[in-house]
Each structure stands twice: as C-alpha cells, then as structure tokens.
Design an enzyme around this catalytic site. Sequence first.
Site, PDB file in Angstrom:
ATOM      1  N   GLU A 153      -5.031   7.825  -3.683  1.00 58.89           N
ATOM      2  CA  GLU A 153      -5.059   6.515  -2.474  1.00 58.89           C
ATOM      3  C   GLU A 153      -5.478   5.164  -3.675  1.00 58.89           C
ATOM      4  O   GLU A 153      -5.340   4.412  -3.639  1.00 58.89           O
ATOM      5  CB  GLU A 153      -6.163   6.875  -1.531  1.00 58.89           C
ATOM      6  CG  GLU A 153      -6.976   5.540  -1.010  1.00 58.89           C
ATOM      7  CD  GLU A 153      -5.623   5.410   0.305  1.00 58.89           C
ATOM      8  OE1 GLU A 153      -5.037   6.692   0.643  1.00 58.89           O
ATOM      9  OE2 GLU A 153      -5.989   4.374   0.905  1.00 58.89           O
TER      10      GLU A 153
ATOM     11  N   HIS B 133       2.291   4.274  -3.025  1.00 64.52           N
ATOM     12  CA  HIS B 133       2.065   5.707  -3.115  1.00 64.52           C
ATOM     13  C   HIS B 133       3.155   5.908  -3.099  1.00 64.52           C
ATOM     14  O   HIS B 133       3.365   7.574  -3.978  1.00 64.52           O
ATOM     15  CB  HIS B 133       1.700   6.256  -1.452  1.00 64.52           C
ATOM     16  CG  HIS B 133       0.337   6.356  -0.683  1.00 64.52           C
ATOM     17  ND1 HIS B 133      -0.664   7.148  -1.525  1.00 64.52           N
ATOM     18  CD2 HIS B 133      -0.390   5.748   0.448  1.00 64.52           C
ATOM     19  CE1 HIS B 133      -1.985   6.527  -0.312  1.00 64.52           C
ATOM     20  NE2 HIS B 133      -1.522   5.431   0.441  1.00 64.52           N
TER      21      HIS B 133
ATOM     22  N   HIS C 163       0.970  -1.670  -0.443  1.00 60.06           N
ATOM     23  CA  HIS C 163      -0.059   0.121  -0.063  1.00 60.06           C
ATOM     24  C   HIS C 163       0.917   1.188  -0.144  1.00 60.06           C
ATOM     25  O   HIS C 163       0.811   1.717  -0.726  1.00 60.06           O
ATOM     26  CB  HIS C 163      -0.925  -0.185   0.654  1.00 60.06           C
ATOM     27  CG  HIS C 163      -1.796   1.444   1.659  1.00 60.06           C
ATOM     28  ND1 HIS C 163      -3.501   0.666   0.371  1.00 60.06           N
ATOM     29  CD2 HIS C 163      -1.765   2.118   2.193  1.00 60.06           C
ATOM     30  CE1 HIS C 163      -3.688   1.913   0.925  1.00 60.06           C
ATOM     31  NE2 HIS C 163      -2.616   2.895   1.830  1.00 60.06           N
ATOM     32  N   GLU C 164       1.889   1.875   0.620  1.00 61.20           N
ATOM     33  CA  GLU C 164       2.089   2.479   0.886  1.00 61.20           C
ATOM     34  C   GLU C 164       4.031   2.459   0.104  1.00 61.20           C
ATOM     35  O   GLU C 164       4.110   3.967  -0.547  1.00 61.20           O
ATOM     36  CB  GLU C 164       3.469   1.823   2.275  1.00 61.20           C
ATOM     37  CG  GLU C 164       2.701   2.175   3.719  1.00 61.20           C
ATOM     38  CD  GLU C 164       1.918   3.514   3.569  1.00 61.20           C
ATOM     39  OE1 GLU C 164       1.921   4.894   2.913  1.00 61.20           O
ATOM     40  OE2 GLU C 164       0.530   3.571   3.916  1.00 61.20           O
TER      41      GLU C 164
END
Length: 496
Positions: free
Chosen positions: A291, A265, A261-262
């Site tokens: 997001e 980003h 997830h990060e």
Amino acid sequence: MNDLYNEYVKRLQKIADINYSSAVLQWDQEVYMPVNGAGYRAQQLATLAGISHELSTEKELGELLEKLHDSKSLGIKETANVLESLRVYRQNKKYSTDFVIELNKTVSESFVAWQEAKAKNDYAIFKPKLQKLIELKRKECELLGFEEHPYDAMLNLYEPGLKTSFLTQLFADVREKLVPYVKSILSKPQPENGFLFTHYDKDKQWHFGIELLKQMNYDFKSGRQDISTHPFTTNFSSTDVRVTTRISETDLFEMIGSCVHEGGHALYEQGLPSNEYGLPSGEYLSLSIHESQSRLWENMVGRSLAYWKCNYPSLQEIFPEQLKVVSVEQFYKAINTVKQSLIRTNADELTYHFHVMIRFEIERDILIGKLNAGDLPGVWNAKYKEYLGIDVPSDSKGVLQDVHWSHGSFGYFPTYSLGSFYASQFFHFAGREIPELQHQIKEGNLMPLLLWLREKIHHHGRTVLSDELCKNITGEILNFNYFFNYAKAKYDKLYE
Ligand code: CO
C-alpha cells in the site's frame, strides 16, 4: 546442499503455480466471467485452494525446510528464503483441517448475509453470522499464538511483526495531531470543486488513464488494464501484472485516482525479481509496504501540483468544455479537498485515517472480547460522531459499508494507514536522494523515481521485515511525523 535447495525451489514453485492459476480464475471472475459461470467457478477455486493447502503442509516439505535450516552452507538470500518459508509452514500447520473447513463455511455464509443486510439496510441479518465468525477469529488468535495481545495474531497475517501496542501509539498520534489539524482546516473556506462532477465521457477518460499508466512506466507487455466494479491489481508472476479501474462519468478523479493507485501497486509487482518466482525473495513484503507504493504514486505524485503542471494541459485538451476556464491551481485545489465524510473509500488523504482508526479500535476490542456483534452499530456511530463529527444515517452507510469483516479479514484495515505513513517517509528520502525529483515530475519524467523505488524496495522481495526495510532506507522505523509534516506543508498552503 544445492540439491536440497533446488528441491525446495521446485516445491515452492509448484505451490505458486497452483496459487497463481487460481488468481487467473479470480481475475476472470471479477472482469469477464458471465453470471452463469459462478457455480462451477466456486468449485474450481475450492479445488485449487485444497491442493495448495495440501502441498503447503506436506510433511516432506517440513522435513526439507528443517534440514535446510540446520545446514550452515546457504547464502544470505537463500537463508532468508528458507527461514520465511519455515515460518509460513509452521503457521499453516497450526490450522486443523476441521477448523479451516468451518472457517471457510462461516465466511461464505457471512459474506452472503452481509450483502443482503447492506442492500436491505438491516444489520440484524448479518449479526448472528458475524458473531459466529468473531468467535472463530478469537479461536484463531489462540491457535496462532501471540506474545502481547490476541489482535497481534491477526495483524501478523498481513504484516509480520506488527504489534497492537505499536498501532495504539500510532493512532494516539493521529488523534492528538491530525484530528485538531483537520479541524483547523475545516474552519477555512472550501475550494470550488463542482467542475469535477459535471459530465466526462467514459472512452475519453479510459484513454487518458492509459496514458497516465504509460507515463508511470507501467509495462503493458507485462500487464493490461480492464474495468471492474472495485479496482484492484493482481499478478500471476512479475511479468504478468494486471490492473483494473472504474470510471464514473460524473466524478472525474475517481478514474484518475484509482488508475494511479493501482498503477503504483502494479509497478511494485513488476519490479519484483522475476527469477525468484514462487520464493519469498520474489514476492511482496507485506500489505503495508504494498500500500505504501500505491499511495506514494496516488497521493505524493498523483495529487501534487508538479504532476498536474505536466498533465493538466492534455486533460484540458480532452475536456475543453468542462475545464477551459479552470486553472491548474484550481484543479489542484479541487482534487485535494478535505472533507469529513461517511464512506472510507471516498475519503481524502487526511480524514481517511480517522476511518481506519475507528476500525482499528473496534477490531482490537472485538478480539479481546470487549465487543460483540450486537454492540457494533452503536459503537460505530458514536465513534463517527466523536472523530469525524458526523451522524451516521443508516447502517448501510455505517457499520455495513466495508466487505472486510464479512470475509473475516480482521487486522487488514490498519495496513492502509501504515501504507500512507510509509509512503510519506519513503518519499521524503526519495526527494533528498534525487535532488531534481520535483522538476522531473513536472517534466513527466517518472523513471528516476521508479528506479529509486526498485532499488530500495522492489528488488528486495520479502527477505526482510518492514521495520528493517524502513530503517535501511530512512535510518529509523516508521515515524508518524513524516506524514504529519508532509500533510502540514501541503495543506497549510492549500488552505492558507
Ligand atoms: Co491499494
């Protein structure tokens, strides 16, 4: 004219220097700072915030922007930059210094009260501070102005152009389509996932996470990973983009999920044009689009069977005792278990949106004055019963679970759902335009997908609105059906 534009670039980069310097201090505060550093660190951050606010609201900057705006000699990108900077400048000017000071003070007090209230499971400690903050936020909506709904003013702080009426329609779709679909899934037998919650060594997990980031083509020469309580991504330019993760020895997917997830980003930030430093064209478009990048990697890639066909053998090799007898199909089912739960951050990719819908409805009603701080625990618990079918056992695990409201961040939650919905719409078109995509994912070749995202999204910075970006890529604005079709195709098979 060039001289004026250069003067504008110089001023914006100076503001960026201050803001990114405070980002370094904030990163350090979350990752390495010793406890006793807190006192003066708060002062240092407040000083930098003050300088940044002064520079961003200087009269000379306003005059320069007006002059550039009136001149007709700028190129397309330069014009977009000036327009966006003017919008932000005018927005900043709407805040009086007194209001900013009062808001900051109330936020600090609310945050402290929230921490205590959550620890002691006593909402009454938070209630008066939150009520004060709510009243200031209502005032802020008036100050900023809006066309249709006061909540629009809050939404636009995170997602320029977003309207309450659009979200009302979107969440009506969630309620009418996704709620019954999840109900139908939950009536079926659940996959076995106990093996995810046995014991997994921290160091071994850490190294596996680093390998996943490398495979995603996260550039370690322009970033690094560390550990923090809450995983996050921050950047000080597009050539220094840092991620953090959190490792639980009794929950294997926590680290994997947060890492990917990060990482998503971070790939966005690393892909922004570095020669546009400090300008809108060098910065992320909005929180929803940010997001969309993290969720595309986490859910569409990181929770797919193709991805694990590639990566599961090495995970099994690292943890033979725990995973020897578990097949890749069993692993894939386990990491995609749908379950009604109490805590938003632990939710699966489907029920997650029910958590957001509840917060959206509450925020909207708060800002038109229909709800006050005293009403929230009751309303919260009723909505959890209605949409998720569960009883909330305590306010700590209910209305006090998230930090956002104590920060005064009303309007932030919806961007999480928008991000997921954008992700599925973008991914649909990535699959169409890269016919070999699933095969490439199975081979661990993630570069073609990254290059597609770079070209379609990252390289544009904030020179268009989300609606426009989405139309350019997919031919229409955000459409919930892409997410719903993605969900059905995936979970019909998983729960057949
Ligand atoms: Co995120």
